[in-house]
Scaffold this active site. Structure first.
Site, PDB file in Angstrom:
ATOM      1  N   ARG A 171      37.489 -15.271  77.632  1.00 48.82           N
ATOM      2  CA  ARG A 171      37.283 -14.634  76.330  1.00 48.82           C
ATOM      3  C   ARG A 171      38.171 -13.411  76.166  1.00 48.82           C
ATOM      4  O   ARG A 171      38.647 -13.118  75.097  1.00 48.82           O
ATOM      5  CB  ARG A 171      35.805 -14.243  76.239  1.00 48.82           C
ATOM      6  CG  ARG A 171      35.428 -13.490  74.997  1.00 48.82           C
ATOM      7  CD  ARG A 171      35.123 -14.405  73.881  1.00 48.82           C
ATOM      8  NE  ARG A 171      34.750 -13.679  72.664  1.00 48.82           N
ATOM      9  CZ  ARG A 171      34.601 -14.315  71.523  1.00 48.82           C
ATOM     10  NH1 ARG A 171      34.779 -15.615  71.443  1.00 48.82           N
ATOM     11  NH2 ARG A 171      34.266 -13.646  70.434  1.00 48.82           N
TER      12      ARG A 171
ATOM     13  N   LYS B  51      36.052  -3.368  83.998  1.00 52.19           N
ATOM     14  CA  LYS B  51      36.676  -4.615  83.513  1.00 52.19           C
ATOM     15  C   LYS B  51      36.872  -4.558  82.003  1.00 52.19           C
ATOM     16  O   LYS B  51      37.969  -4.832  81.502  1.00 52.19           O
ATOM     17  CB  LYS B  51      35.795  -5.811  83.868  1.00 52.19           C
ATOM     18  CG  LYS B  51      36.147  -7.100  83.132  1.00 52.19           C
ATOM     19  CD  LYS B  51      35.309  -8.281  83.562  1.00 52.19           C
ATOM     20  CE  LYS B  51      34.096  -8.483  82.745  1.00 52.19           C
ATOM     21  NZ  LYS B  51      34.307  -9.122  81.413  1.00 52.19           N
ATOM     22  N   ASN B  52      35.813  -4.200  81.282  1.00 51.21           N
ATOM     23  CA  ASN B  52      35.889  -4.321  79.825  1.00 51.21           C
ATOM     24  C   ASN B  52      36.653  -3.197  79.156  1.00 51.21           C
ATOM     25  O   ASN B  52      36.967  -3.289  77.970  1.00 51.21           O
ATOM     26  CB  ASN B  52      34.472  -4.446  79.251  1.00 51.21           C
ATOM     27  CG  ASN B  52      33.849  -5.781  79.623  1.00 51.21           C
ATOM     28  OD1 ASN B  52      34.526  -6.694  80.101  1.00 51.21           O
ATOM     29  ND2 ASN B  52      32.536  -5.897  79.462  1.00 51.21           N
TER      30      ASN B  52
ATOM     31  N   CYS C 155      31.489 -19.432  76.621  1.00 55.23           N
ATOM     32  CA  CYS C 155      30.876 -19.653  77.932  1.00 55.23           C
ATOM     33  C   CYS C 155      29.378 -19.860  77.673  1.00 55.23           C
ATOM     34  O   CYS C 155      28.908 -19.854  76.544  1.00 55.23           O
ATOM     35  CB  CYS C 155      31.137 -18.483  78.861  1.00 55.23           C
ATOM     36  SG  CYS C 155      30.486 -16.947  78.243  1.00 55.23           S
TER      37      CYS C 155
ATOM     38  N   ARG D 258      30.231 -17.854  71.172  1.00 51.49           N
ATOM     39  CA  ARG D 258      31.336 -16.888  71.155  1.00 51.49           C
ATOM     40  C   ARG D 258      32.345 -17.241  70.053  1.00 51.49           C
ATOM     41  O   ARG D 258      33.511 -17.478  70.300  1.00 51.49           O
ATOM     42  CB  ARG D 258      32.035 -16.823  72.521  1.00 51.49           C
ATOM     43  CG  ARG D 258      31.129 -16.755  73.726  1.00 51.49           C
ATOM     44  CD  ARG D 258      30.276 -15.515  73.827  1.00 51.49           C
ATOM     45  NE  ARG D 258      31.033 -14.300  74.018  1.00 51.49           N
ATOM     46  CZ  ARG D 258      31.527 -13.910  75.187  1.00 51.49           C
ATOM     47  NH1 ARG D 258      31.386 -14.666  76.237  1.00 51.49           N
ATOM     48  NH2 ARG D 258      32.188 -12.763  75.283  1.00 51.49           N
ATOM     49  N   PRO D 259      31.927 -17.392  68.813  1.00 49.39           N
ATOM     50  CA  PRO D 259      32.858 -17.736  67.731  1.00 49.39           C
ATOM     51  C   PRO D 259      33.885 -16.627  67.511  1.00 49.39           C
ATOM     52  O   PRO D 259      33.769 -15.542  68.072  1.00 49.39           O
ATOM     53  CB  PRO D 259      31.937 -17.874  66.530  1.00 49.39           C
ATOM     54  CG  PRO D 259      30.760 -17.027  66.831  1.00 49.39           C
ATOM     55  CD  PRO D 259      30.580 -17.107  68.325  1.00 49.39           C
TER      56      PRO D 259
ATOM     57  N   ILE E  96      21.986  -9.654  71.394  1.00 54.98           N
ATOM     58  CA  ILE E  96      23.441  -9.740  71.215  1.00 54.98           C
ATOM     59  C   ILE E  96      23.944 -11.172  71.329  1.00 54.98           C
ATOM     60  O   ILE E  96      24.687 -11.646  70.477  1.00 54.98           O
ATOM     61  CB  ILE E  96      24.177  -8.841  72.246  1.00 54.98           C
ATOM     62  CG1 ILE E  96      23.661  -7.400  72.182  1.00 54.98           C
ATOM     63  CG2 ILE E  96      25.690  -8.920  72.034  1.00 54.98           C
ATOM     64  CD1 ILE E  96      23.967  -6.657  70.913  1.00 54.98           C
TER      65      ILE E  96
ATOM     66  N   ARG F  12      34.886 -12.659  88.584  1.00 58.28           N
ATOM     67  CA  ARG F  12      35.572 -12.314  87.326  1.00 58.28           C
ATOM     68  C   ARG F  12      35.359 -10.836  87.001  1.00 58.28           C
ATOM     69  O   ARG F  12      36.185 -10.220  86.330  1.00 58.28           O
ATOM     70  CB  ARG F  12      35.019 -13.164  86.178  1.00 58.28           C
ATOM     71  CG  ARG F  12      35.444 -14.611  86.200  1.00 58.28           C
ATOM     72  CD  ARG F  12      35.036 -15.300  84.915  1.00 58.28           C
ATOM     73  NE  ARG F  12      35.491 -14.536  83.762  1.00 58.28           N
ATOM     74  CZ  ARG F  12      35.064 -14.766  82.506  1.00 58.28           C
ATOM     75  NH1 ARG F  12      34.184 -15.714  82.277  1.00 58.28           N
ATOM     76  NH2 ARG F  12      35.505 -14.044  81.496  1.00 58.28           N
TER      77      ARG F  12
ATOM     78  N   ASP G 201      24.932  -6.711  79.041  1.00 59.25           N
ATOM     79  CA  ASP G 201      25.521  -7.143  80.321  1.00 59.25           C
ATOM     80  C   ASP G 201      24.653  -6.774  81.519  1.00 59.25           C
ATOM     81  O   ASP G 201      24.924  -7.233  82.626  1.00 59.25           O
ATOM     82  CB  ASP G 201      26.925  -6.546  80.487  1.00 59.25           C
ATOM     83  CG  ASP G 201      27.881  -7.112  79.457  1.00 59.25           C
ATOM     84  OD1 ASP G 201      28.949  -6.514  79.256  1.00 59.25           O
ATOM     85  OD2 ASP G 201      27.543  -8.129  78.825  1.00 59.25           O
TER      86      ASP G 201
HETATM   87  C1  EPZ Z   1      32.464  -7.837  74.790  1.00 63.00           C
HETATM   88  O1  EPZ Z   1      32.458  -9.202  74.450  1.00 63.00           O
HETATM   89  C2  EPZ Z   1      32.375  -7.798  76.307  1.00 63.00           C
HETATM   90  N1  EPZ Z   1      33.518  -8.494  76.893  1.00 63.00           N
HETATM   91  C3  EPZ Z   1      31.074  -8.485  76.742  1.00 63.00           C
HETATM   92  O2  EPZ Z   1      30.992  -8.412  78.162  1.00 63.00           O
HETATM   93  C4  EPZ Z   1      29.911  -7.724  76.133  1.00 63.00           C
HETATM   94  O3  EPZ Z   1      28.700  -8.362  76.487  1.00 63.00           O
HETATM   95  C5  EPZ Z   1      30.036  -7.690  74.617  1.00 63.00           C
HETATM   96  O4  EPZ Z   1      31.336  -7.162  74.228  1.00 63.00           O
HETATM   97  C6  EPZ Z   1      28.955  -6.831  74.022  1.00 63.00           C
HETATM   98  O5  EPZ Z   1      28.957  -6.865  72.671  1.00 63.00           O
HETATM   99  C7  EPZ Z   1      34.702  -7.836  77.013  1.00 63.00           C
HETATM  100  O6  EPZ Z   1      34.842  -6.692  76.606  1.00 63.00           O
HETATM  101  C8  EPZ Z   1      35.824  -8.585  77.655  1.00 63.00           C
HETATM  102  P1  EPZ Z   1      31.171  -9.110  70.745  1.00 63.00           P
HETATM  103  P2  EPZ Z   1      32.847  -9.675  72.953  1.00 63.00           P
HETATM  104  O7  EPZ Z   1      32.294  -9.548  69.891  1.00 63.00           O
HETATM  105  O8  EPZ Z   1      33.833  -8.740  72.367  1.00 63.00           O
HETATM  106  C9  EPZ Z   1      29.255 -12.484  67.977  1.00 63.00           C
HETATM  107  C10 EPZ Z   1      30.769  -9.277  80.344  1.00 63.00           C
HETATM  108  O9  EPZ Z   1      29.852  -9.826  80.973  1.00 63.00           O
HETATM  109  N2  EPZ Z   1      30.572 -12.720  67.385  1.00 63.00           N
HETATM  110  O10 EPZ Z   1      30.729  -7.683  70.709  1.00 63.00           O
HETATM  111  O11 EPZ Z   1      33.162 -11.106  73.000  1.00 63.00           O
HETATM  112  C11 EPZ Z   1      29.207 -12.909  69.439  1.00 63.00           C
HETATM  113  O12 EPZ Z   1      28.995 -14.311  69.541  1.00 63.00           O
HETATM  114  C12 EPZ Z   1      31.034  -9.658  78.903  1.00 63.00           C
HETATM  115  O13 EPZ Z   1      31.521  -8.380  80.816  1.00 63.00           O
HETATM  116  C13 EPZ Z   1      30.652 -13.560  66.288  1.00 63.00           C
HETATM  117  O14 EPZ Z   1      29.655 -14.108  65.809  1.00 63.00           O
HETATM  118  O15 EPZ Z   1      31.435  -9.493  72.252  1.00 63.00           O
HETATM  119  C14 EPZ Z   1      28.047 -12.106  69.973  1.00 63.00           C
HETATM  120  O16 EPZ Z   1      26.848 -12.781  69.651  1.00 63.00           O
HETATM  121  C15 EPZ Z   1      30.034 -10.680  78.380  1.00 63.00           C
HETATM  122  N3  EPZ Z   1      31.875 -13.804  65.745  1.00 63.00           N
HETATM  123  C16 EPZ Z   1      28.137 -10.800  69.160  1.00 63.00           C
HETATM  124  O17 EPZ Z   1      28.983 -11.084  68.030  1.00 63.00           O
HETATM  125  C17 EPZ Z   1      33.015 -13.215  66.230  1.00 63.00           C
HETATM  126  O18 EPZ Z   1      34.104 -13.468  65.674  1.00 63.00           O
HETATM  127  C18 EPZ Z   1      28.731  -9.636  69.926  1.00 63.00           C
HETATM  128  O19 EPZ Z   1      29.937 -10.098  70.457  1.00 63.00           O
HETATM  129  C19 EPZ Z   1      32.909 -12.362  67.349  1.00 63.00           C
HETATM  130  C20 EPZ Z   1      31.676 -12.118  67.906  1.00 63.00           C
END
Ligand code: EPZ
Length: 417
Positions: free
Chosen positions: A92, A22-23, A116, A121-122, A327, A398, A305
């Site tokens: 997202r 998926k990702n 979610c 998720r900012p 995370i 999903r 995850d």
């Molecule tokens: C990706 O989410 C994956 N989703 C997530 O999988 C996965 O858990 C995550 O990366 C791991 O880091 C997809 O690829 C579609 P991040 P993403 O930006 O990109 C914070 C699943 O179950 N952050 O790496 O949204 C954020 O809140 C999903 O398949 C900010 O603060 O994750 C989090 O605490 C869940 N500001 C951390 O960074 C921002 O602008 C890591 O988030 C962006 C992120």
């Protein structure tokens, strides 16, 4: 089909094929917007996040057609940059359209992507990075508006690792003028797959797999056929289900080269594993041993995850397990549902739990609130005595094509209703 019934106590046996990732596929589908011509994305998982992404692409003018195990996408006539806000809300992964549409059209409207329950998720890091490439963000009619008169390459240094931000910068950089250097880039396999796809389409990217990427903008990208690798999180889910039920299972196509930390942990818990090009063979122990202290980390550390699924299996381990989530700020919501099944889990810190293994879980009616917590509850049902009913399984679809089909193929007594 929003609920799954499981009658637990069966050791999983047999073979299951692991679906496409998926990702990995979601940013690659977004990347087809940068390709003049037709892209053929093979091994594309049939999950609701993919269906939502494909409908977004159609909304903005792409032609989309499923064929065999994949999907054909032609973005030549992309004409609109206003997306169907309904589909965007709550998903997202549409956020990666931000970078692709900026790279393609130089402007995009987006509904503020739904967060979610696992966290706020900012998108501050996305905005901060893309502003350095000349993108101006503002709000119009309650939507996020982003535009760049001239999208330009930049030297960007990330304050914290983010998969989505890394992907958006790569997608925008391919469509920008000049060179983009990204320090602190995420190294997840899904980011590497996106870079590989873009490279095969004709983009110039260096540093793939490291935390320093260099992307040259302005190359004309041609359509290719690309096979998405299997989903390491789905494979890890079924691995832990096999560990918890003491089963003997072969996971066909499991991407073992992306699962080193997970495999080492499963061995520590008493699993015996062998792997070949074809996949991963697991012999689960009579009863899993404690995993000790586990901290979720960026790749190649233990993936966030799989934290909820590990929590479910740790609930029946012999001994105590500490799990620390680093995370996301709210990824223990499944705890209250596991407690209803008899799990002994206490919070020992804001983002840390202590799990005392019990001899067995008991079936209950439980509710999924998000994707990976839902998968953990279905898996807990396999480990529990009696009947478990998991509500809210639309979250699970999903990311899992059919968790009940796969578990049923492995001998579980399970049905989607
Ligand atoms: C990706 O989410 C994956 N989703 C997530 O999988 C996965 O858990 C995550 O990366 C791991 O880091 C997809 O690829 C579609 P991040 P993403 O930006 O990109 C914070 C699943 O179950 N952050 O790496 O949204 C954020 O809140 C999903 O398949 C900010 O603060 O994750 C989090 O605490 C869940 N500001 C951390 O960074 C921002 O602008 C890591 O988030 C962006 C992120």
């Amino acid at each position: 089909m929003d609920l799954i019934d499981v009658w637990g106590g069966v050791a999983l046996q047999g073979k299951a094929r692991i679906q496409g990732s998926k990702n990995a596929v979601l940013p690659i589908l977004a990347a087809t917007l940068l390709v003049r011509g037709t892209s053929f994305i093979r091994n594309c998982p049939k999950i609701s996040d993919v269906y939502a992404m494909l409908s977004l692409l159609e909304n903005i003018g792409c032609t989309v057609r499923w064929q065999d195990d994949g999907v054909l996408i032609n973005a030549t006539s992309v004409c609109r940059d206003v997306m169907d806000t309904e589909a965007v809300t709550g998903m997202r992964s549409s956020l990666c359209l931000l970078g692709a549409l900026l790279g393609r059209c130089g402007e995009v409207f987006l509904e503020y992507p739904g967060g979610c329950v696992i966290g706020k998720r900012p998108i501050d890091l996305h905005i901060r990075a893309l502003e350095q490439m000349g993108v101006v963000f503002d709000e119009r009619d309650g939507k996020l508006h982003a535009a760049a008169s001239r999208l330009q390459g930049a030297d960007i240094c990330m304050q914290r690792s983010s998969v989505g931000v890394t992907e958006n910068v790569i997608l925008a950089a391919v469509g920008a003028e000049g060179i983009t250097r990204l320090k602190g880039a995420a190294r997840e396999p899904e980011v590497q797959a996106l870079c590989e796809f873009l490279q095969l389409c004709g983009a110039r990217i260096e540093g793939i797999g490291t935390d320093e990427l260099i992307v040259w903008g302005g190359d004309c990208l041609h359509g290719i056929e690309y096979r998405v690798k299997a989903d390491r999180i789905v494979a890890g889910t079924y691995l832990f289900a096999t560990m918890g039920t003491g089963g003997t299972v072969f996971l066909e196509d499991a991407p073992v080269d992306e699962m080193e930390t997970v495999l080492r942990l499963a061995e520590r818990m008493g699993g015996q594993m062998e792997f070949t090009e074809a996949g991963l063979y697991i012999q689960g122990p009579e009863r899993p041993a404690s995993a000790g202290l586990i901290e979720t980390e960026c790749y190649p550390g233990f993936p966030t995850d799989l934290q909820s699924v590990l929590l479910a299996v740790a609930s029946i381990c012999g001994g105590e397990t500490r799990i620390r989530e680093t995370i996301f700020e709210n990824r223990f919501r499944v705890v209250k549902e596991l407690r209803r099944m008899g799990a002994d889990i206490t919070f020992t810190g804001e983002n840390e739990v202590l799990v005392k293994g019990v001899s067995g879980l008991k079936g209950a009616v439980v509710t999924a609130e998000e994707l990976r917590g839902g998968a953990a509850l279905v898996t807990a049902g396999l480990l529990a005595g009696g009947h478990t009913r998991v509500l809210g399984c639309s979250y699970v679809y999903r990311g899992y094509e059919s968790i009940s089909r796969d578990y049923k193929e492995l001998g579980a007594r399970i049905i989607s209703v």
